[in-house]
Design a protein around this motif. Structure first.
Motif, PDB file in Angstrom:
ATOM      1  N   SER A  13      34.630  32.091  45.208  1.00 20.90           N
ATOM      2  CA  SER A  13      35.048  32.144  43.808  1.00 20.90           C
ATOM      3  C   SER A  13      33.881  32.492  42.899  1.00 20.90           C
ATOM      4  O   SER A  13      34.030  33.279  41.951  1.00 20.90           O
ATOM      5  CB  SER A  13      35.646  30.806  43.383  1.00 20.90           C
ATOM      6  OG  SER A  13      36.761  30.475  44.166  1.00 20.90           O
ATOM      7  N   ALA A  17      33.888  35.778  40.607  1.00 21.75           N
ATOM      8  CA  ALA A  17      33.801  35.635  39.153  1.00 21.75           C
ATOM      9  C   ALA A  17      32.566  36.331  38.610  1.00 21.75           C
ATOM     10  O   ALA A  17      32.599  36.927  37.520  1.00 21.75           O
ATOM     11  CB  ALA A  17      33.792  34.155  38.776  1.00 21.75           C
ATOM     12  N   TRP A  18      31.451  36.271  39.333  1.00 25.56           N
ATOM     13  CA  TRP A  18      30.220  36.941  38.904  1.00 25.56           C
ATOM     14  C   TRP A  18      30.415  38.449  38.830  1.00 25.56           C
ATOM     15  O   TRP A  18      30.014  39.100  37.851  1.00 25.56           O
ATOM     16  CB  TRP A  18      29.095  36.580  39.864  1.00 25.56           C
ATOM     17  CG  TRP A  18      27.779  37.226  39.550  1.00 25.56           C
ATOM     18  CD1 TRP A  18      27.064  37.114  38.391  1.00 25.56           C
ATOM     19  CD2 TRP A  18      27.013  38.077  40.408  1.00 25.56           C
ATOM     20  NE1 TRP A  18      25.896  37.846  38.477  1.00 25.56           N
ATOM     21  CE2 TRP A  18      25.843  38.437  39.701  1.00 25.56           C
ATOM     22  CE3 TRP A  18      27.198  38.541  41.705  1.00 25.56           C
ATOM     23  CZ2 TRP A  18      24.869  39.258  40.257  1.00 25.56           C
ATOM     24  CZ3 TRP A  18      26.227  39.359  42.265  1.00 25.56           C
ATOM     25  CH2 TRP A  18      25.076  39.709  41.543  1.00 25.56           C
ATOM     26  N   MET A  20      33.273  40.047  38.488  1.00 22.22           N
ATOM     27  CA  MET A  20      34.208  40.354  37.401  1.00 22.22           C
ATOM     28  C   MET A  20      33.532  40.264  36.046  1.00 22.22           C
ATOM     29  O   MET A  20      33.767  41.091  35.156  1.00 22.22           O
ATOM     30  CB  MET A  20      35.390  39.379  37.441  1.00 22.22           C
ATOM     31  CG  MET A  20      36.292  39.516  38.624  1.00 22.22           C
ATOM     32  SD  MET A  20      37.582  38.243  38.603  1.00 22.22           S
ATOM     33  CE  MET A  20      37.989  38.170  40.343  1.00 22.22           C
ATOM     34  N   ALA A  21      32.700  39.249  35.859  1.00 24.83           N
ATOM     35  CA  ALA A  21      32.044  39.056  34.568  1.00 24.83           C
ATOM     36  C   ALA A  21      31.003  40.124  34.288  1.00 24.83           C
ATOM     37  O   ALA A  21      30.756  40.462  33.130  1.00 24.83           O
ATOM     38  CB  ALA A  21      31.392  37.675  34.526  1.00 24.83           C
ATOM     39  N   GLY A  28      37.418  44.831  35.668  1.00 23.83           N
ATOM     40  CA  GLY A  28      37.036  43.418  35.688  1.00 23.83           C
ATOM     41  C   GLY A  28      38.068  42.537  35.023  1.00 23.83           C
ATOM     42  O   GLY A  28      38.418  41.478  35.537  1.00 23.83           O
ATOM     43  N   ARG A  29      38.583  42.974  33.873  1.00 24.87           N
ATOM     44  CA  ARG A  29      39.595  42.186  33.176  1.00 24.87           C
ATOM     45  C   ARG A  29      40.897  42.122  33.968  1.00 24.87           C
ATOM     46  O   ARG A  29      41.554  41.077  34.022  1.00 24.87           O
ATOM     47  CB  ARG A  29      39.850  42.772  31.787  1.00 24.87           C
ATOM     48  CG  ARG A  29      38.723  42.524  30.801  1.00 24.87           C
ATOM     49  CD  ARG A  29      39.178  42.781  29.377  1.00 24.87           C
ATOM     50  NE  ARG A  29      39.612  44.170  29.197  1.00 24.87           N
ATOM     51  CZ  ARG A  29      38.815  45.161  28.824  1.00 24.87           C
ATOM     52  NH1 ARG A  29      37.533  44.922  28.593  1.00 24.87           N
ATOM     53  NH2 ARG A  29      39.273  46.377  28.659  1.00 24.87           N
ATOM     54  N   TYR A  32      40.456  39.675  36.775  1.00 24.78           N
ATOM     55  CA  TYR A  32      40.430  38.316  36.231  1.00 24.78           C
ATOM     56  C   TYR A  32      41.830  37.853  35.856  1.00 24.78           C
ATOM     57  O   TYR A  32      42.232  36.727  36.171  1.00 24.78           O
ATOM     58  CB  TYR A  32      39.498  38.271  35.029  1.00 24.78           C
ATOM     59  CG  TYR A  32      39.526  36.951  34.295  1.00 24.78           C
ATOM     60  CD1 TYR A  32      39.052  35.794  34.891  1.00 24.78           C
ATOM     61  CD2 TYR A  32      40.036  36.873  32.994  1.00 24.78           C
ATOM     62  CE1 TYR A  32      39.077  34.577  34.222  1.00 24.78           C
ATOM     63  CE2 TYR A  32      40.059  35.664  32.322  1.00 24.78           C
ATOM     64  CZ  TYR A  32      39.579  34.524  32.938  1.00 24.78           C
ATOM     65  OH  TYR A  32      39.610  33.332  32.268  1.00 24.78           O
ATOM     66  N   VAL A  78      37.950  30.563  40.194  1.00 17.84           N
ATOM     67  CA  VAL A  78      37.518  31.796  39.528  1.00 17.84           C
ATOM     68  C   VAL A  78      37.617  31.640  38.014  1.00 17.84           C
ATOM     69  O   VAL A  78      36.745  32.083  37.262  1.00 17.84           O
ATOM     70  CB  VAL A  78      38.351  32.999  40.019  1.00 17.84           C
ATOM     71  CG1 VAL A  78      38.163  34.203  39.103  1.00 17.84           C
ATOM     72  CG2 VAL A  78      37.962  33.365  41.441  1.00 17.84           C
ATOM     73  N   TYR A  81      34.582  29.460  36.949  1.00 17.29           N
ATOM     74  CA  TYR A  81      33.309  30.168  37.086  1.00 17.29           C
ATOM     75  C   TYR A  81      33.196  31.309  36.071  1.00 17.29           C
ATOM     76  O   TYR A  81      32.133  31.520  35.475  1.00 17.29           O
ATOM     77  CB  TYR A  81      33.167  30.728  38.499  1.00 17.29           C
ATOM     78  CG  TYR A  81      32.684  29.740  39.517  1.00 17.29           C
ATOM     79  CD1 TYR A  81      31.417  29.167  39.425  1.00 17.29           C
ATOM     80  CD2 TYR A  81      33.469  29.386  40.607  1.00 17.29           C
ATOM     81  CE1 TYR A  81      30.962  28.262  40.366  1.00 17.29           C
ATOM     82  CE2 TYR A  81      33.032  28.478  41.559  1.00 17.29           C
ATOM     83  CZ  TYR A  81      31.774  27.928  41.435  1.00 17.29           C
ATOM     84  OH  TYR A  81      31.320  27.033  42.360  1.00 17.29           O
ATOM     85  N   HIS A  82      34.266  32.050  35.887  1.00 18.83           N
ATOM     86  CA  HIS A  82      34.228  33.186  34.974  1.00 18.83           C
ATOM     87  C   HIS A  82      33.947  32.717  33.548  1.00 18.83           C
ATOM     88  O   HIS A  82      33.172  33.346  32.813  1.00 18.83           O
ATOM     89  CB  HIS A  82      35.557  33.944  35.038  1.00 18.83           C
ATOM     90  CG  HIS A  82      35.546  35.251  34.305  1.00 18.83           C
ATOM     91  ND1 HIS A  82      35.776  35.348  32.951  1.00 18.83           N
ATOM     92  CD2 HIS A  82      35.316  36.522  34.741  1.00 18.83           C
ATOM     93  CE1 HIS A  82      35.715  36.612  32.587  1.00 18.83           C
ATOM     94  NE2 HIS A  82      35.421  37.342  33.639  1.00 18.83           N
ATOM     95  N   THR A  86      30.368  34.040  31.588  1.00 19.99           N
ATOM     96  CA  THR A  86      30.355  34.880  30.392  1.00 19.99           C
ATOM     97  C   THR A  86      29.333  34.395  29.373  1.00 19.99           C
ATOM     98  O   THR A  86      28.953  35.145  28.468  1.00 19.99           O
ATOM     99  CB  THR A  86      31.750  34.907  29.734  1.00 19.99           C
ATOM    100  OG1 THR A  86      32.205  33.560  29.510  1.00 19.99           O
ATOM    101  CG2 THR A  86      32.750  35.633  30.623  1.00 19.99           C
TER     102      THR A  86
END
Length: 204
Positions: A13, A17-18, A20-21, A28-29, A32, A78, A81-82, A86
């Motif tokens: 996760s 998340a890293w 995606m961010a 990425g969005r 997410y 996720v 973490y996300h 951010t």
């Protein structure tokens, strides 16, 4: 099994998340939103197709159960973490890359240590859920000798008592033993849970 699944969920996760961010943009969005939308889908809605798929792949067993728990636990982790990532400055990672660090080194050496509270929250919440779960282990491993969880063992032990027998003097101590580790862990780590949830849930 509980510790392995919870640790697997936390590491995967955090990495997802890293990425995606940091990748940003629509991809990425979209990823997410896909992960967070999975939190709205109950297990019962995908129960039979999932079991059929894993049985066809030969994974309706203990390793397959670990993989299933990993998949079901990703969405919430996720999300946490996300939200925290951010708020982490990208300049920290850029400085490490300029110094010659590889992306895996940046993640495991710089980013992941910053996620201590969120990681503790993810591991604890998923471990409590996995420890207490009854339905998924019952459907996947059933009454196989040597592979039952404590919850399953308690259920099948009650069945062996017969239809009209109620050995409460044995059932209640067994229930206490089953829930005691979770209660102790939560009491000692509840502050980290609160900090991790707050850090991951209040950022966009």
């Amino acid at each position: 099994m509980t510790a392995v699944s919870a640790a697997l969920i936390a590491v995967v996760s955090a990495m997802a998340a890293w990425m995606m961010a940091r990748c940003g943009g629509r991809r990425g969005r979209a990823l997410y939103y896909a992960f967070t939308a999975a939190m709205l889908i109950p297990f019962q809605a995908v129960m039979y197709p999932l079991l059929s798929l894993f049985e066809g792949m030969g994974l309706k067993n203990f390793p397959g159960l670990v993989v299933m728990y990993g998949g079901f636990g990703l969405a919430m982790s996720v999300f946490l973490y996300h939200g925290f990532l951010t708020g982490v400055p990208v300049s920290i990672e850029e400085a490490a890359l300029l110094d010659g660090a590889s992306p895996p080194r940046v993640f495991f050496g710089i980013v992941f240590p910053l996620l201590g509270n969120t990681t503790a929250t993810s591991v604890i919440l998923n471990a409590v859920w996995i420890w207490n779960d009854y339905l998924l282990p019952f459907l996947v491993i059933g009454n196989r000798a040597g592979t039952k969880t404590l919850t399953l063992s308690l259920y099948f032990a009650r069945l062996t008592a017969g239809q009209y027998a109620n050995p409460w003097e044995l059932i209640f101590p067994a229930v206490l033993i089953t829930i005691l580790p979770v209660v102790v862990i939560f009491l000692f780590l509840q502050k980290r849970i609160v900090r991790g949830v707050a850090a991951g849930a209040v950022k966009g």
